[in-house]
Motif scaffolding. Structure first.
Motif, short mmCIF file in Angstrom:
data_model
loop_
_atom_site.label_atom_id
_atom_site.label_comp_id
_atom_site.label_asym_id
_atom_site.label_seq_id
_atom_site.Cartn_x
_atom_site.Cartn_y
_atom_site.Cartn_z
N GLN A 187 0.73 -1.29 -0.05
CA GLN A 187 -0.18 0.03 -0.11
C GLN A 187 0.85 1.10 0.12
O GLN A 187 0.70 2.32 -0.70
N VAL A 188 1.76 1.31 0.72
CA VAL A 188 2.90 2.22 1.07
C VAL A 188 3.38 2.86 -0.54
O VAL A 188 3.71 3.71 -0.94
N GLU A 189 3.75 1.53 -1.00
CA GLU A 189 4.59 1.74 -2.39
C GLU A 189 3.59 2.17 -3.45
O GLU A 189 4.20 3.01 -4.32
N ASP A 190 2.34 1.90 -3.40
CA ASP A 190 1.49 2.31 -4.34
C ASP A 190 1.23 3.71 -4.02
O ASP A 190 1.00 4.77 -5.04
N ILE A 191 1.15 4.31 -2.78
CA ILE A 191 0.94 5.68 -2.47
C ILE A 191 2.12 6.59 -2.81
O ILE A 191 2.06 7.45 -3.41
N ALA A 192 3.30 6.01 -2.72
CA ALA A 192 4.40 6.73 -3.28
C ALA A 192 4.62 6.79 -4.63
O ALA A 192 5.01 7.91 -5.08
N LEU A 193 4.25 5.87 -5.36
CA LEU A 193 4.20 6.07 -6.69
C LEU A 193 3.08 7.03 -7.14
O LEU A 193 3.21 7.92 -8.11
N GLY A 194 1.99 7.32 -6.50
CA GLY A 194 0.96 8.47 -6.80
C GLY A 194 1.36 9.42 -6.56
O GLY A 194 1.15 10.51 -7.07
N LEU A 195 2.18 9.84 -5.50
CA LEU A 195 2.95 11.19 -4.98
C LEU A 195 4.36 11.43 -5.74
O LEU A 195 4.74 12.21 -5.49
N GLY A 196 4.59 10.56 -6.73
CA GLY A 196 6.00 10.78 -7.66
C GLY A 196 7.06 10.61 -6.66
O GLY A 196 8.22 11.21 -6.73
N MET A 197 6.99 9.78 -5.59
CA MET A 197 8.27 9.68 -4.56
C MET A 197 8.66 8.34 -4.74
O MET A 197 8.19 7.07 -5.13
#
Length: 288
Positions: A187-197
């Motif tokens: 989940q964290v990796e998906d969020i990071a991808l969405g934030l461009g991080m």
């Protein structure tokens, strides 16, 4: 004092910058620099012979090597051959007192080490985000034999894993043991991808196999100099902090208000990491 700066041609600019960072943090009297350029060679032995021959032609008081395993190996083996002294991953020095300093015990302490026999062969600590250093020095090419050492019977190249891009990232989301599970990590990796991080992790998260080893941040992993680093679910151990300390702006998220990570953060949020990160992602989506 006469110093030779040892620079692999493949990473001349970055090596020069981190050596310059070490010099800027050190106390030294009038100094004369020389740049010794090393060609690419997969074997350390020919490089050592080339550096040793150059030293015989042009002796110096100190040889400075860049960070990394090869810089440390060359410094150590060369010091033995020249009957000098070697220290690795040094961060600063006072040459009037003949002392170098480096982090020890996982970054929890700074050790002060006495320099004695010259030549001093030192490899410097990594310095992500180091300022550009453009000294006015003369460079000379070190002749290095291409053949492998006679004593080497067989060798094989291990293909490097694809680079994660973490070291050069300007936006980093770093997570620790608080992420709790591989499912939460996904989940964290998906969020990071969405934030461009880019996603990074502490040793605890990596050792639990919640993410790949190339995501490791800290003393024995990658050190970043991000514009923004979010440290979520990280306790703030010194070994980890050394991996993100060069970041310009650090946001810490931890449910424990006494967590050490808050001492290193510009902004602290006391809460569980997933609700905060999810809300952050929602806010970014609304602004797009």
């Amino acid at each position: 004092m006469k110093i030779a700066v040892i620079l692999p041609e493949a990473r001349k600019a970055s090596a020069l910058n981190e050596i310059g960072h070490f010099i800027s943090r050190s106390e030294m009297a009038q100094t004369q620099f020389e740049g010794w350029l090393l060609p690419e060679n997969e074997y350390s032995e020919p490089l050592l012979e080339g550096i040793g021959a150059q030293f015989a032609r042009s002796p110096v008081d100190m040889l400075l090597f860049p960070s990394g395993w090869q810089g440390a190996e060359l410094a150590t083996r060369l010091a033995y051959r020249l009957q000098g002294e070697a220290w690795g991953a040094v961060s600063e020095a006072s040459f009037a007192q003949q002392v170098v300093r480096k982090r020890a015990y996982g970054g929890a302490l700074v050790a002060a080490l006495r320099l004695q026999n010259k030549p001093w062969c030192l490899s410097v600590a990594a310095a992500p985000g180091a300022k550009t250093w453009q000294p006015e020095i003369e460079y000379c090419q070190i002749p290095v034999a291409e053949q492998r050492p006679a004593w080497l019977v067989e060798s094989a190249a291990i293909e490097d894993e694809t680079a994660s891009g973490l070291a050069e990232a300007s936006l980093v989301l770093a997570v620790g043991r608080g992420v709790g599970s591989p499912q939460a990590m996904a989940q964290v990796e998906d969020i990071a991808l969405g934030l461009g991080m880019e996603t990074g992790a502490s040793r605890e998260a990596v050792m639990h196999a919640w993410c790949s080893m190339d995501k490791l941040l800290g003393m024995s992993g990658t050190q970043v100099a991000a514009d923004v680093c979010i440290a979520a679910g990280v306790s703030g151990a010194p070994a980890f902090i050394s991996g993100i300390a060069h970041s310009r702006f650090i946001v810490a998220i931890n449910h424990d208000p006494q967590a050490a990570i808050f001492r290193h953060a510009d902004v602290g949020i006391v809460d569980d990491l997933l609700p905060v990160l999810t809300e952050l992602q929602n806010c970014v989506r609304e602004d797009i």
